[in-house]
Design an enzyme around this catalytic site. Structure first.
Site, PDB file in Angstrom:
ATOM      1  N   ARG A   1      39.024 -39.525 -32.588  1.00 27.16           N
ATOM      2  CA  ARG A   1      39.849 -39.280 -31.439  1.00 27.16           C
ATOM      3  C   ARG A   1      40.357 -37.996 -31.676  1.00 27.16           C
ATOM      4  NH1 ARG A   1      42.975 -41.889 -27.403  1.00 27.16           N
ATOM      5  NH2 ARG A   1      45.109 -40.783 -27.583  1.00 27.16           N
ATOM      6  N   ARG A  58      34.838 -39.845 -25.045  1.00 23.91           N
ATOM      7  CA  ARG A  58      34.725 -39.919 -26.259  1.00 23.91           C
ATOM      8  C   ARG A  58      33.263 -40.538 -26.592  1.00 23.91           C
ATOM      9  NH1 ARG A  58      39.011 -42.730 -30.297  1.00 23.91           N
ATOM     10  NH2 ARG A  58      37.692 -43.446 -32.028  1.00 23.91           N
ATOM     11  N   GLN A  83      42.470 -23.779 -19.309  1.00 22.84           N
ATOM     12  CA  GLN A  83      42.838 -23.979 -17.897  1.00 22.84           C
ATOM     13  C   GLN A  83      44.385 -23.801 -17.658  1.00 22.84           C
ATOM     14  OE1 GLN A  83      40.937 -27.884 -16.428  1.00 22.84           O
ATOM     15  NE2 GLN A  83      39.141 -27.023 -16.703  1.00 22.84           N
ATOM     16  N   ASP A 104      47.113 -47.252 -14.132  1.00 19.98           N
ATOM     17  CA  ASP A 104      47.868 -48.244 -14.916  1.00 19.98           C
ATOM     18  C   ASP A 104      48.925 -48.990 -14.313  1.00 19.98           C
ATOM     19  OD1 ASP A 104      46.447 -47.401 -17.301  1.00 19.98           O
ATOM     20  OD2 ASP A 104      47.815 -45.821 -17.158  1.00 19.98           O
ATOM     21  N   ILE A 107      34.617 -39.683 -10.361  1.00 21.46           N
ATOM     22  CA  ILE A 107      35.570 -39.695  -9.999  1.00 21.46           C
ATOM     23  C   ILE A 107      36.127 -38.831  -8.843  1.00 21.46           C
ATOM     24  CG2 ILE A 107      38.285 -39.548 -10.358  1.00 21.46           C
ATOM     25  CD1 ILE A 107      37.566 -40.180 -13.322  1.00 21.46           C
ATOM     26  N   GLY A 142      35.804 -30.954 -12.858  1.00 24.64           N
ATOM     27  CA  GLY A 142      35.003 -32.127 -13.015  1.00 24.64           C
ATOM     28  C   GLY A 142      34.523 -32.521 -11.442  1.00 24.64           C
ATOM     29  N   HIS A 150      48.697 -42.883 -21.604  1.00 23.73           N
ATOM     30  CA  HIS A 150      47.691 -43.473 -21.045  1.00 23.73           C
ATOM     31  C   HIS A 150      47.022 -44.010 -22.111  1.00 23.73           C
ATOM     32  CE1 HIS A 150      44.747 -44.744 -18.319  1.00 23.73           C
ATOM     33  NE2 HIS A 150      43.695 -43.819 -18.568  1.00 23.73           N
ATOM     34  N   GLY A 177      41.787 -36.049 -16.993  1.00 18.70           N
ATOM     35  CA  GLY A 177      40.966 -35.982 -18.045  1.00 18.70           C
ATOM     36  C   GLY A 177      41.521 -36.368 -19.542  1.00 18.70           C
ATOM     37  N   ASN A 178      41.149 -37.303 -20.337  1.00 25.23           N
ATOM     38  CA  ASN A 178      41.715 -38.025 -21.440  1.00 25.23           C
ATOM     39  C   ASN A 178      41.368 -37.196 -22.429  1.00 25.23           C
ATOM     40  OD1 ASN A 178      42.997 -40.406 -20.493  1.00 25.23           O
ATOM     41  ND2 ASN A 178      40.822 -41.458 -20.167  1.00 25.23           N
TER      42      ASN A 178
HETATM   43  C1  LMR Z   1      40.774 -45.643 -17.801  1.00 23.23           C
HETATM   44  O1  LMR Z   1      41.914 -46.320 -17.843  1.00 23.23           O
HETATM   45  O2  LMR Z   1      40.069 -46.675 -17.111  1.00 23.23           O
HETATM   46  C2  LMR Z   1      40.142 -44.892 -18.271  1.00 23.23           C
HETATM   47  O3  LMR Z   1      41.418 -43.911 -18.867  1.00 23.23           O
HETATM   48  C3  LMR Z   1      39.349 -45.202 -19.289  1.00 23.23           C
HETATM   49  C4  LMR Z   1      38.389 -44.150 -19.981  1.00 23.23           C
HETATM   50  O4  LMR Z   1      38.866 -44.111 -21.219  1.00 23.23           O
HETATM   51  O5  LMR Z   1      37.809 -43.286 -19.475  1.00 23.23           O
END
Ligand code: LMR
Length: 433
Positions: free
Chosen positions: A184, A178, A198, A245, A102, A97, A273, A216-217
């Protein structure tokens, strides 16, 4: 694609720059995956620069596939003394990415020496997609123009089997966000596929001791998928980013206590997360004292503090119109620094790691954020002397349940049979609103 023509190598006959740890032992091409040509490489080499000055380079020399790029080869030189006395072996870092927001913050931190140290030369390997290739070139050009003395190589590519070759670190940022109306479970599947691929590429070509940080989420489950697809790399080497966090939690505690955030320590983020994450105020400290002694407002700690941290990403999206980028990059840098420098005495940091063998009683075989310490060698140990109470444990179990449900959704990507997806309704990423 012929994209290597985007660069106009003037020093193709020059000696290549020194390579990373495993360079001398490159593994052969993977039987299950065709190799592509490296798309473009920007290199800078002390030796190359010296050869130019000495007139060693000649026009007849055969062109090399890995080329020194233009002025980047000659803009700086290191004294031989510096090279032998104080410079470390090149560290090779892949960033996926790489054309995204980021990465745009992160890459310049990495290149500056702020993360791995001012005596640590670095190679950056940028992974993007066909669609983002031009932007990748733009990023590489900006890195060139920054003239970072520690930045010895930059290469760009779209094939993880090329980009991950012999890397020491993989920072896996690229993933699909998303979109509106997207389930989800669908996101887990789409992004899961990226991380399965990967993982396979890392397994095939990366250093056997590569450290992998998944951003990556949904990052915990993506990290689990990645490690399951890389059985030859220790599961312990995979991390999911929860440092953002932790930083958010530290800031909120500092604000409430009326102190600067450097006074806040021992903050753990437990779990996923997502909005089930658990910012731990039971074990956290302000100025060396338990948070609960400094902030007497237990209702605030249990409700407002916890929710603010859990939903901070979403609030940011509302303000910015896009998800956090600069603070995410800072937290990636923090997460790496925590592994390459010794943890301060008595403190710890949070990172999402593989749970098998954990001392807390958290379900095995998931990736869960927990408190860790490091000697600064890239490795870590889980902290054992933490307190638990019913409030903390109840919430940890909720985040655990969410991750176990996510794991079932991606069973087809982890080699554990058919996926069965039944996610709790309130399962959300911090950034979902
Ligand atoms: C965040 O915590 O700011 C990111 O993970 C938010 C996101 O959904 O991209």
């Amino acid at each position: 694609m012929g994209l290597s023509t985007a660069y106009s190598p003037v020093g193709s006959h020059l000696a290549p720059a020194p390579l990373g740890a495993g360079a001398a032992h490159r593994r052969s091409a993977q039987p299950h995956r065709p190799r592509r040509a490296l798309l473009a490489t920007v290199r800078c080499s002390v030796d190359a620069a010296k050869q130019v000055q000495d007139g060693v380079a000649t026009a007849e020399a055969p062109p090399s596939r890995k080329d020194c790029f233009g002025v980047f080869c000659t803009t700086y030189d290191l004294k031989a003394d510096d090279k032998t006395k104080s410079w470390k072996k090149l560290v090779s870092v892949a960033v996926s990415g790489a054309a995204g927001m980021i990465s745009n913050h992160l890459l310049f931190k990495l290149a500056s020496g702020e993360v791995f140290g001012q005596d640590q030369p670095i190679a950056l390997k940028l992974l993007g997609s066909e669609r983002s290739f031009q932007a990748l070139e733009g990023v590489a050009m900006e890195l060139e123009d920054s003239l970072y003395p520690l930045l010895r190589e930059v290469s760009i590519g779209i094939d993880p089997y090329e980009v991950f070759e012999d890397i020491d670190w993989a920072l896996l940022i690229g993933a699909k966000p998303r979109g509106p109306g997207m389930e989800r479970a669908a996101l887990l599947d789409i992004n899961g596929q990226i991380f399965a691929d990967q993982g396979k590429a890392l397994n095939a070509v990366a250093s056997r001791n590569v450290k992998v940080l998944v951003v990556g989420n949904p990052c915990n489950t993506n990290a689990l998928i990645c490690l399951k697809n890389a059985p030859n790399i220790p599961a312990k080497n995979f991390h999911a980013l929860t440092r953002l966090d932790e930083n958010r939690a530290k800031c909120q505690l500092a604000l409430k206590a009326g102190v600067f955030y450097d006074k806040v320590s021992n903050v753990t983020i437990w779990g996923n997360h997502s909005t089930t994450q658990v910012p731990d105020f039971l074990n956290a400290k302000i100025d060396g004292r338990p948070v609960k002694e400094v902030i007497k407002d237990t209702k605030w700690l249990e409700e407002e503090f916890t929710m603010t941290v859990q939903k901070r990403g979403g609030v940011l999206i509302k303000k910015w119109g896009r998800s956090s980028a600069a603070s995410t990059a800072v937290s990636i840098a923090d997460a790496i620094k925590s592994l390459v420098t010794p943890t301060p005495e008595g403190d710890w940091f949070s990172t999402g790691v593989y749970t098998t063998g954990n001392p807390y009683g958290i379900a095995e075989d998931i990736v869960f954020s927990m408190p860790c310490r490091s000697k600064g060698d890239g490795d870590y140990e889980l902290v054992t002397d933490v307190s638990m109470d019913d409030f903390l444990w109840e919430r940890i179990k909720k985040s655990e349940a969410e991750l176990l449900a996510e794991k079932k959704c991606v069973a087809h990507l982890t080699g554990e049979g058919n996926a069965f997806c039944d996610l709790p309704e309130d399962t959300m990423l911090p950034g979902e609103v």
